[in-house]
Scaffold this motif. Sequence first.
Motif, short mmCIF file in Angstrom:
data_model
loop_
_atom_site.label_atom_id
_atom_site.label_comp_id
_atom_site.label_asym_id
_atom_site.label_seq_id
_atom_site.Cartn_x
_atom_site.Cartn_y
_atom_site.Cartn_z
N UNK A 1 -3.94 -14.66 -1.54
CA UNK A 1 -2.83 -14.03 -2.25
C UNK A 1 -3.35 -13.19 -3.42
N UNK A 2 -4.36 -13.72 -4.12
CA UNK A 2 -4.94 -12.99 -5.25
C UNK A 2 -5.61 -11.70 -4.77
N UNK A 3 -6.40 -11.77 -3.71
CA UNK A 3 -7.08 -10.57 -3.21
C UNK A 3 -6.09 -9.53 -2.72
N UNK A 4 -5.02 -9.98 -2.11
CA UNK A 4 -4.00 -9.04 -1.65
C UNK A 4 -3.29 -8.37 -2.82
N UNK A 5 -3.35 -9.01 -4.00
CA UNK A 5 -2.75 -8.42 -5.20
C UNK A 5 -3.77 -7.65 -6.03
N UNK A 6 -5.02 -7.61 -5.59
CA UNK A 6 -6.05 -6.84 -6.28
C UNK A 6 -6.75 -7.58 -7.40
N UNK A 7 -6.69 -8.91 -7.42
CA UNK A 7 -7.38 -9.69 -8.44
C UNK A 7 -8.31 -10.70 -7.79
N UNK B 1 -9.82 4.21 -10.90
CA UNK B 1 -8.87 3.41 -11.67
C UNK B 1 -8.25 2.31 -10.81
N UNK B 2 -7.91 1.19 -11.43
CA UNK B 2 -7.31 0.09 -10.69
C UNK B 2 -6.03 0.52 -9.97
N UNK B 3 -5.25 1.40 -10.59
CA UNK B 3 -4.02 1.86 -9.93
C UNK B 3 -4.32 2.55 -8.61
N UNK B 4 -5.39 3.37 -8.59
CA UNK B 4 -5.79 4.03 -7.35
C UNK B 4 -6.28 3.00 -6.34
N UNK B 5 -7.02 2.00 -6.81
CA UNK B 5 -7.49 0.93 -5.92
C UNK B 5 -6.31 0.23 -5.25
N UNK B 6 -5.27 -0.06 -6.03
CA UNK B 6 -4.11 -0.74 -5.48
C UNK B 6 -3.42 0.11 -4.42
N UNK C 1 -3.64 -2.69 4.08
CA UNK C 1 -3.01 -3.92 4.58
C UNK C 1 -1.68 -3.63 5.27
N UNK C 2 -1.22 -2.37 5.20
CA UNK C 2 0.04 -2.01 5.84
C UNK C 2 -0.13 -1.96 7.35
N UNK C 3 0.92 -2.30 8.09
CA UNK C 3 0.85 -2.20 9.56
C UNK C 3 0.50 -0.78 9.98
N UNK C 4 -0.33 -0.67 11.01
CA UNK C 4 -0.68 0.64 11.53
C UNK C 4 0.35 1.11 12.54
N UNK C 5 0.45 2.40 12.72
CA UNK C 5 1.37 2.95 13.72
C UNK C 5 1.01 2.41 15.09
N UNK C 6 1.99 1.85 15.77
CA UNK C 6 1.76 1.33 17.12
C UNK C 6 1.26 -0.09 17.15
N UNK C 7 1.14 -0.74 15.96
CA UNK C 7 0.67 -2.12 15.96
C UNK C 7 0.63 -2.67 14.57
N UNK C 8 0.10 -3.87 14.47
CA UNK C 8 0.01 -4.57 13.20
C UNK C 8 -1.43 -4.58 12.75
N UNK C 9 -1.64 -4.49 11.47
CA UNK C 9 -3.00 -4.51 10.93
C UNK C 9 -3.73 -5.75 11.40
N UNK C 10 -5.04 -5.65 11.53
CA UNK C 10 -5.85 -6.78 12.00
C UNK C 10 -5.55 -8.02 11.20
N UNK C 11 -5.22 -9.09 11.90
CA UNK C 11 -4.90 -10.33 11.24
C UNK C 11 -3.45 -10.40 10.82
N UNK C 12 -2.75 -9.25 10.81
CA UNK C 12 -1.36 -9.23 10.41
C UNK C 12 -1.20 -9.05 8.93
N UNK C 13 -0.31 -8.19 8.51
CA UNK C 13 -0.15 -7.91 7.09
C UNK C 13 0.21 -9.16 6.32
N UNK C 14 0.85 -10.11 7.00
CA UNK C 14 1.21 -11.35 6.31
C UNK C 14 0.48 -12.54 6.88
#
Length: 256
Positions: free
Chosen positions: A16-22, A188-193, A200-213
């Motif tokens: 959860x922390x890594x997904x939030x950028x920390x 900048x951190x804002x650009x990183x986010x 981590x967003x779903x890709x067109x035609x499928x879900x990101x590897x492992x699933x966004x959630x």
Amino acid sequence: MSRHDTSIIPPELLLQAYRAGIFPMSDSRDDPDVYWVEPRMRAILPLDGFHLSHSLARTLRRGRFRVTCNEAFDAVIAACAAPRIDAEDSWISHRIAESYGELHRHGHAHSIEVWQEGPGGTEVLVGGLYGVGFDRVFCGESMFSRASDASKVALAWLVAALRRAGVELLDCQFTTPHLASLGAVEIPQARYLDLLRAAVAPQAGGVAAGGAGAGVGEAAGAGLPAGFAALLVDAAAAGLSSSPGNFIAQSLTHTS
């Protein structure tokens, strides 16, 4: 409080922390406490911007090292945390090391190992790195080297494997002269986010590897281990199964 009675950071909280950028750090090896870091400036290594020097390409082609993935995760993190000459105490506390060991067992923390033949023909671990992988993101945590170019070789293999797996973001957290020489840049951190959200967003035609959630039990199917294994298959198909380092050098030369 000793390290023996301090609980690990739950894998769910780490992800959860890594997904939030920390990410977590400690003040010393024996510090039972962790603090959460969100740098104002973030280092990333653009996967199409890796600097493969002529000397590193020669090292890869000569096959001085054998490189593996997830073969000795605990040994790599222990080496990264070990005392170093003229360096402050490691931020990788026992609690952090144990936490990432558990995350590794859940399939979201990975290592690259670099081996060299030692006395009596036995292989010795001389370099490596470890980090956290999810969706189309890999967050590098630390690396170590006990032989010339060993950590650079580990990073070259990492970049090649992440490219092969379709990963989009390689986070280095903080820049160093060593990383900058290999292509790392600060943003900048804002650009990183922004980049993190895109990866981590779903890709067109499928879900990101492992699933966004995806939870901690759902390891990213197209992450570092899969990319690493695919590189070995590609090397064999190119007739370079006995010299995969040569294949890595070729792939990075063609796309750098």
